[in-house]
Scaffold this motif. Structure first.
Motif, PDB file in Angstrom:
ATOM      1  N   CYS A  48      -1.164  -4.468   2.710  1.00  0.00           N
ATOM      2  CA  CYS A  48      -0.444  -5.274   1.766  1.00  0.00           C
ATOM      3  C   CYS A  48      -0.860  -4.838   0.331  1.00  0.00           C
ATOM      4  CB  CYS A  48      -1.045  -6.763   2.104  1.00  0.00           C
ATOM      5  SG  CYS A  48      -0.931  -7.356   3.829  1.00  0.00           S
ATOM      6  N   ASP A  49      -1.054  -3.478   0.162  1.00  0.00           N
ATOM      7  CA  ASP A  49      -1.614  -3.225  -1.089  1.00  0.00           C
ATOM      8  C   ASP A  49      -0.723  -2.583  -2.069  1.00  0.00           C
ATOM      9  OD1 ASP A  49      -1.273  -1.022   0.622  1.00  0.00           O
ATOM     10  OD2 ASP A  49      -3.159  -0.235   0.253  1.00  0.00           O
ATOM     11  N   GLY A  50       0.822  -3.143  -1.864  1.00  0.00           N
ATOM     12  CA  GLY A  50       1.557  -2.683  -2.951  1.00  0.00           C
ATOM     13  C   GLY A  50       2.297  -1.330  -2.823  1.00  0.00           C
ATOM     14  N   LEU A  83       2.774  -2.275   7.814  1.00  0.00           N
ATOM     15  CA  LEU A  83       2.901  -2.113   6.405  1.00  0.00           C
ATOM     16  C   LEU A  83       3.553  -3.504   6.023  1.00  0.00           C
ATOM     17  CD1 LEU A  83       3.979   1.586   5.628  1.00  0.00           C
ATOM     18  CD2 LEU A  83       1.539   0.583   5.257  1.00  0.00           C
ATOM     19  N   VAL A  84       3.332  -4.294   4.932  1.00  0.00           N
ATOM     20  CA  VAL A  84       3.740  -5.671   4.559  1.00  0.00           C
ATOM     21  C   VAL A  84       4.222  -5.483   3.115  1.00  0.00           C
ATOM     22  CG1 VAL A  84       3.325  -7.818   4.704  1.00  0.00           C
ATOM     23  CG2 VAL A  84       2.370  -6.476   6.201  1.00  0.00           C
ATOM     24  N   ARG A 104       0.268   3.321   2.862  1.00  0.00           N
ATOM     25  CA  ARG A 104       1.393   4.142   3.311  1.00  0.00           C
ATOM     26  C   ARG A 104       0.945   5.453   3.195  1.00  0.00           C
ATOM     27  NH1 ARG A 104       4.227   2.486  -0.801  1.00  0.00           N
ATOM     28  NH2 ARG A 104       4.555   4.437  -1.943  1.00  0.00           N
ATOM     29  N   PRO A 105       0.097   5.901   2.261  1.00  0.00           N
ATOM     30  CA  PRO A 105      -0.361   7.397   2.285  1.00  0.00           C
ATOM     31  C   PRO A 105      -1.332   7.887   3.326  1.00  0.00           C
ATOM     32  CG  PRO A 105      -0.426   6.233  -0.129  1.00  0.00           C
ATOM     33  CD  PRO A 105      -0.269   5.189   0.818  1.00  0.00           C
ATOM     34  N   VAL A 142      12.457   2.144   0.454  1.00  0.00           N
ATOM     35  CA  VAL A 142      12.014   1.674   1.950  1.00  0.00           C
ATOM     36  C   VAL A 142      11.520   2.908   2.667  1.00  0.00           C
ATOM     37  CG1 VAL A 142      12.973   0.741   4.025  1.00  0.00           C
ATOM     38  CG2 VAL A 142      14.241   0.286   1.984  1.00  0.00           C
ATOM     39  N   ALA A 143      10.162   2.607   3.265  1.00  0.00           N
ATOM     40  CA  ALA A 143       9.602   3.692   4.007  1.00  0.00           C
ATOM     41  C   ALA A 143       9.638   3.022   5.441  1.00  0.00           C
ATOM     42  CB  ALA A 143       8.139   3.860   3.569  1.00  0.00           C
TER      43      ALA A 143
END
Ligand code: RFL
Ligand code: PHB
Length: 398
Positions: free
Chosen positions: A158-160, A283-284, A166-167, A272-273
């Motif tokens: 949830c880290d923006g 992922l949020v 994501r990485p 969008v990923a």
């Protein structure tokens, strides 16, 4: 250290998820890179859609929101020097939006978590995610006491947009879709009464402008500017003059001015990923997707994701079923793409790219005429703006 859910990031997504998990008896630890004062004062979104207000109210976070939030029953589109009101409440069978700053939502969520004495760690550094493909993922990080390891059943990223979650997904797993817009927003906060009771979205010949607010004493306003705009080139006088020009109408609209105490430039992009999951990492919110702010959707979408994930984790924790976790990404992506479309539609209808020709401008004006004169078209705008209902199998109430 062990917990059921490791939550990376204390923005609207992470804090809402933590709160909804707690209500179901699921333990979590929230890790936030910044300090509390920074997170509580970050100026961002201001519009809560109806399903967001309903959810926050249902889960015990609605008191200050009801007292201090400003309920709006419509908004105006301004073009060809005329204002046209879209009546949300009329067009949607009674729904509205509420103006309440994102940092107020964040403060309420932090206050609830702190009051309950639940783990929320600010100022953590060097967060790394490990073993996401196994059923015991780990998060390593550093705090004042040194190197820490947190083991969990699930990790919620949830880290923006600029976070590490994501990485952490291996290359080739996620498909990324992106749209960069050839303009940005210069946003200000000013100490003055709003000059209009409701938001005004203006598509003027000189570009887009938005009149919004935070409280009856503070306005929030935006100007379309070039992507490489430097706030230093925008002294206060120039901003007020440009806003007044873009909001000018045939009814003599007069903009009240006041002390500008915050100024910043925001790029505009859609992103969008997908899928919103890799192994035990989910992922949020902005960690997976962002929208240009014209539809006022980013924070609402982050909270909608958190709601769906909280239910899926709740079911998993209670019975071991992975059925809802497996559906998380698809369920959320349906809303994500609806909101991507709405935000793209609002953005392209209202902004003027520097190289816009007269044909494209005529198309925009025709679309604006249609949206403000056809009941069907106005309803399309209204029902998206106030927020489409959250999917039923995931509703908060059991
Ligand atoms: P956030 O709010 O970015 O929170 C992520 C948190 O993660 C932390 N973090 C880390 N923590 C630990 N380890 C790391 N390695 C970390 N890296 C980052 C960050 O410090 C942060 O605390 O994401 P979240 O929770 O997904 O929430 C998304 C919303 O913030 C965002 O979508 C909205 O602000 C977008 N947005 C709007 N949304 C609306 O719904 N309505 C609006 O009216 C609206 N207007 C806007 C907006 C965004 C804007 N900007 C500045 C981009 C207007 C603007 C100008
Ligand atoms: C805001 O008040 O910050 C705001 C309102 C509406 C938008 C975007 C931002 O579409």
């Amino acid at each position: 250290m062990r917990t059921q859910v490791a939550i990376i990031g204390a923005g609207p997504a992470g804090l809402t998820l933590a709160h909804l998990l707690h209500l179901q008896g699921v333990e979590s630890v929230v890790l936030e890179a910044r300090d509390r004062a920074y997170v509580e004062s970050r100026v961002r979104a201001g519009v809560l859609e109806q399903p967001t207000v309903d959810l926050l109210t249902e889960v015990g976070l609605g008191d200050r929101l009801a007292r201090e939030g400003l309920e709006h029953h419509g908004t105006s589109l301004l073009f060809r020097r005329r204002r046209h009101r879209i009546d949300f409440t009329d067009l949607t069978g009674g729904k509205a939006i509420t103006v309440y700053g994102q940092q107020e939502v964040v403060k309420d969520l932090i206050a609830a978590r702190t009051a309950a004495g639940l783990p929320l760690h600010f100022g953590v550094g060097d967060v790394r995610l490990e073993d996401l493909e196994g059923d015991r993922p780990r998060v390593r990080y550093r705090d004042a006491a040194g190197e820490q390891v947190l083991e969990a059943d699930i990790v919620a990223g949830c880290d923006g947009f600029h976070g590490v979650s994501r990485p952490a997904v291996p290359p080739g797993v996620l498909t990324v879709h992106e749209r960069q817009y050839p303009f940005a927003w210069l946003g200000i906060l000013a100490r003055t009464h709003p000059s209009s009771e409701e938001l005004v979205y203006a598509s003027s010949d000189r570009g887009f402008a938005l009149h919004s607010m935070r409280t009856p004493e503070v306005t929030r306003q935006y100007l379309q500017v070039p992507v490489d705009a430097d706030p230093a080139d925008w002294p206060d006088d120039r901003i007020w003059a440009e806003l007044q020009t873009r909001f000018a109408d045939d009814d003599g609209f007069a903009l009240e001015t006041g002390e500008i105490f915050d100024k910043g430039v925001t790029p505009m992009r859609g992103f969008v990923a997908e899928p919103l999951r890799h192994g035990r990492l989910f992922l949020v919110g902005d960690a997976a997707h962002i929208v240009p702010p014209t539809g006022a959707k980013g924070m609402n979408l982050a909270i909608a994701d958190a709601r769906v994930l909280s239910r899926a984790i709740g079911a998993f924790a209670a019975t071991g079923t992975t059925e809802h976790l497996d559906a998380y990404s698809d369920v959320c992506l349906a809303r994500v793409w609806r909101v991507q479309h709405f935000s793209w539609w609002m953005t392209t209808m209202l902004h003027r790219p520097a190289d816009q020709d007269l044909y494209d401008r005529r198309l925009q004006l025709s679309q604006l005429d249609y949206v403000t004169s056809s009941h069907a078209a106005a309803t399309t705008l209204a029902e998206n703006y106030v927020g489409l209902p959250h999917p039923t199998p995931w509703s908060w109430s059991p």
